[in-house]
Write an enzyme that holds these catalytic residues in place. Structure first.
Site, PDB file in Angstrom:
ATOM      1  N   GLU A   1       0.783  -1.099  -0.022  1.00  0.00           N
ATOM      2  CA  GLU A   1      -0.011  -0.078  -0.158  1.00  0.00           C
ATOM      3  C   GLU A   1       0.749   1.379  -0.140  1.00  0.00           C
ATOM      4  O   GLU A   1       0.500   2.495  -0.689  1.00  0.00           O
ATOM      5  CB  GLU A   1      -0.945  -0.017   1.439  1.00  0.00           C
ATOM      6  CG  GLU A   1      -1.817   1.210   1.430  1.00  0.00           C
ATOM      7  CD  GLU A   1      -2.848   1.081   0.288  1.00  0.00           C
ATOM      8  OE1 GLU A   1      -3.500   2.357  -0.095  1.00  0.00           O
ATOM      9  OE2 GLU A   1      -3.112   0.063  -0.550  1.00  0.00           O
TER      10      GLU A   1
ATOM     11  N   LYS B   1      16.901  -9.147  -1.700  1.00  0.00           N
ATOM     12  CA  LYS B   1      16.516  -7.791  -0.881  1.00  0.00           C
ATOM     13  C   LYS B   1      15.994  -8.202   0.369  1.00  0.00           C
ATOM     14  O   LYS B   1      14.790  -8.653   0.273  1.00  0.00           O
ATOM     15  CB  LYS B   1      15.398  -7.185  -1.853  1.00  0.00           C
ATOM     16  CG  LYS B   1      15.234  -5.874  -1.284  1.00  0.00           C
ATOM     17  CD  LYS B   1      14.033  -5.107  -2.213  1.00  0.00           C
ATOM     18  CE  LYS B   1      13.540  -3.793  -1.839  1.00  0.00           C
ATOM     19  NZ  LYS B   1      13.211  -3.648  -0.272  1.00  0.00           N
TER      20      LYS B   1
ATOM     21  N   CYS C   1     -20.908 -27.156  18.490  1.00  0.00           N
ATOM     22  CA  CYS C   1     -20.097 -27.461  17.335  1.00  0.00           C
ATOM     23  C   CYS C   1     -20.916 -27.135  16.119  1.00  0.00           C
ATOM     24  O   CYS C   1     -22.111 -27.508  16.172  1.00  0.00           O
ATOM     25  CB  CYS C   1     -19.375 -28.905  17.206  1.00  0.00           C
ATOM     26  SG  CYS C   1     -18.626 -29.284  15.640  1.00  0.00           S
TER      27      CYS C   1
END
Length: 723
Positions: free
Chosen positions: A50, A136, A433
């Site tokens: 971003e 990098k 559940c």
């Protein structure tokens, strides 16, 4: 919701109605804000992808309108600031960043090569340019200053012109030499530049320690490493496992720098500095030994590396050509970073669902607005457990950072900003559940919620079948993962008892199942009907009930009905059964469907010998009560498992290694290192006959059989112990 609300940052976005000048000012303000969070506070609010998007938008705007470019624009300088409390350090040679190519295809390498050739004025038929290609790293850039071979200062990048003195913290990193290894006179000044980073395994261990201490965990290794280096207390840095790679130079006096970048890295390595081995010299962009091949090869292995990278770096290898190419604004013309697909992106939580795993664990999963991250489109991401979800403060509607690396399950890293458009309640784990309706429990001291359905829950079906069929349980030879997948996926088997309804015709009709293989499974099922109570109990998969506990339960109660009906207090009278195990057993058999499975298995013909309950007090009178034995080698008539079962039935314990606390070593043919260690420690060594004598009714350990002659009991010791 505006990005201002999301980020806690200045008003953002570049609305069409805004003028180019307003758009540029807005982008500059956002980039300064997020750079401060990233470089100074080590607490970024948005993922790198971003930030790169905002940066590229400003670059494009300034390229179209050069008059908007200002001296303080993020495109014109390296972002950063010296923290209060650190002494500033003026860099003799600026620490500049390099240009970034963000495409994921070969064009990034090809565009760089074409640009270099053009700026060098090379004709099309000129030889290929030689490049040094390396990784990098995702860490914190550091400048190490050595004077006469001795480390005198370490500084962060800062704003490129001025950084922070972090010498004391850097001295805690064992990989960084305090004195260089040089033949002859050391360079008068040698500034080495590189990256401080944290290995993934060290990062996970650090976060686990943070959790255990109730402290804040770190978002990623880069933040953890940067935060450690930039602590005013060197003791904090010393407690964090940091590493370092060298990759370049700053100021140099009194040293002949090698003519190539690859030669420079070799020279730094020879001086004792850590240099990453994942590097190469490439010829041009394409071809089998070019930049594209390096980019692709590292990309395929990126997730297997022990540390994080976000791309590769290409540098013109010749230092002479580097000088000819020079710099433009804040970047060298002779280097570029070629990034891989972002592993973190922003998206929105549209819902939170529950996933039930093979072992019954309930995992909250964020249902996401689709986002492309890590090379794929992601729509779901794990939130791990309720405690992690609450710690990260994730709620429906939040904008979150999602991370995906390789084949790792995508996860929500954290929430961006705190503001919400309206009140959203906290997520709560269900009481039952969602798959089978069984009770959901969380044991004291644990973070995971679990379904108690066990043998009944469809989500746990395959795991229950595999556990029941394993060698140490009921043992159904040939019933492995692939066959269980077929049986469950085809609907042939839904519960354990249905295994025993399989016939030759049904099995032979399965894919890749010949008549002979089908008959083998039928035979194995029939054989498995005759078992023992400990094996059957273990095969039921009751949480916390392993093989040893199953044997203790069977020995104590003697029958399955007494175990199913036992109260917690009664279970607590069993040797080595504590409150957690007792409650787990009681919870399992309180589920009517689990008891029904037991009854159906008995009706299917599964049998085992039972006996009257034995008082636990009688355990002290067992022949091997309180004794520890070790088995090694091959016994004449007893298998390793049979011998172990007999020892445990007599109250003894079978250990895997020999120590001073071992009472006997039972040695067979081709016994190895355990026999040798027993002899060196003076531990009695018995053969099979000696073991049987120990097990005989009325045997008294005070009147134990004489140790066997090692040569007779075990033959000639071999180098390989038959464990």
């Amino acid at each position: 919701m505006s990005q201002s609300d999301l980020f806690g940052a200045p008003a953002s976005g570049t609305p069409d109605a805004a003028s180019p000048a307003q758009q540029a000012a807005n982008l500059r303000e956002q980039l300064h804000f997020h750079a401060h969070r990233y470089y100074v506070l080590d607490d970024p609010q948005i993922p790198d992808a971003e930030y790169d998007r905002l940066f590229q938008a400003l670059q494009a705007l300034e390229a179209a309108h050069p008059e908007l470019r200002t001296p303080d624009s993020p495109t014109q300088r390296v972002l950063g600031k010296v923290l209060d409390g650190f002494m500033p350090v003026r860099h003799a040679v600026p620490m500049l960043s390099i240009r970034t190519e963000t495409d994921t295809q070969a064009s990034g390498a090809e565009a760089f090569d074409a640009r270099v050739r053009r700026e060098l004025g090379l004709p099309e038929d000129a030889p290929q340019v030689e490049y040094a290609a390396e990784l990098k790293f995702d860490g914190l850039a550091i400048n190490l200053r050595y004077e006469s071979g001795v480390l005198v200062q370490a500084a962060t990048r800062g704003d490129g012109e001025q950084g922070e003195d972090v010498t004391q913290n850097i001295r805690t990193i064992g990989q960084i030499p305090l004195k260089l290894k040089v033949a002859g006179a050391a360079p008068e000044v040698l500034e080495v530049r590189g990256e401080v980073y944290m290995r993934r395994d060290d990062f996970e261990a650090l976060n686990e320690r943070q959790r255990q201490q109730g402290d804040k965990t770190f978002v990623n290794p880069r933040n953890a490493a940067a935060g450690a280096v930039r602590q005013l207390d060197p003791g904090i840095a010393a407690r964090r496992p940091l590493s370092f790679f060298a990759y370049g130079l700053g100021e140099v006096k009194g040293w002949d720098v090698p003519p190539t970048h690859s030669g420079l890295l070799d020279a730094l390595r020879d001086m004792g500095l850590p240099v990453c081995a994942e590097r190469t010299v490439a010829q041009g962009a394409s071809g089998p030994n070019g930049l594209v091949a390096f980019h692709q090869a590292i990309g395929q292995r990126r997730d297997q590396l022990p540390f994080d990278i976000d791309g590769v770096v290409y540098k013109v290898n010749s230092r002479e050509l580097q000088e000819r190419l020079g710099f433009v604004t804040r970047e060298p013309r002779w280097a570029v970073a070629h990034k891989y697909p972002a592993q973190e992106q922003l998206t929105q939580v549209e819902g939170i669902d529950i996933q039930v795993g093979r072992t019954g664990k309930l995992t909250p999963v964020a249902r996401l607005k689709p986002v492309f991250v890590g090379g794929v489109t992601v729509t779901n991401a794990t939130l791990h457990n309720l405690f992690e979800l609450r710690r990260k403060r994730v709620r429906v509607g939040d904008t979150v950072i999602v991370r995906r690396a390789g084949d790792v399950i995508p996860e929500v890293v954290g929430v961006v900003g705190e503001a919400r458009a309206s009140y959203v309640p906290n997520f709560r784990m269900p009481a039952h559940c969602p798959v089978c309706g069984s009770t959901v429990v969380r044991e004291r001291g644990e973070v995971d919620h679990r379904c108690t359905g066990g043998l009944f829950c469809a989500a746990q079906r395959k795991q229950a079948l595999l556990h029941f069929a394993q060698r140490r349980a009921v043992e159904i030879e040939g019933l492995g993962d692939k066959l269980v997948d077929q049986l469950v996926d085809s609907g042939l088997v839904r519960t354990l008892p249905e295994l025993y309804k399989l016939g030759l015709a049904k099995l032979a009709a399965l894919d890749r199942m010949a008549d002979k293989s089908a008959q083998n499974i039928v035979n194995a099922l029939e054989k498995s009907k005759t078992t023992t109570l400990p094996r059957f109990l273990f095969g039921l998969g009751i949480r916390h009930v392993g093989e040893a506990t199953a044997k203790d339960l069977a020995r104590h109660f003697g029958g399955i009905d007494r175990i199913m009906d036992a109260s917690v207090d009664q279970l607590l009278t069993v040797r080595d059964v504590g409150p957690v195990v007792a409650q787990s057993i009681r919870t399992f058999f309180d589920q009517a469907h689990n008891r029904e499975v037991v009854e159906q298995l008995r009706a299917a013909g599964v049998t085992w010998p039972e006996h009257e309950p034995s008082a636990e007090a009688d355990a002290a009178s067992l022949p091997l009560s309180g004794k520890t034995l070790v088995l090694t080698g091959t016994l004449p008539t007893l298998s390793r498992e049979d011998a172990k079962a007999m020892i445990e039935a007599a109250g003894g314990k079978v250990a895997g290694s020999v120590s001073k606390k071992t009472h006997y070593v039972i040695a067979g043919e081709e016994a190895g290192s355990k026999l040798e260690k027993a002899q060196s420690l003076g531990v009695p060594v018995l053969d099979e006959a000696g073991l049987l004598a120990l097990l005989a009714p009325g045997a008294d350990s005070a009147d134990s059989p004489a140790p066997a002659d090692p040569a007779d009991a075990a033959g000639t010791p071999s180098q390989a112990d038959q464990n």
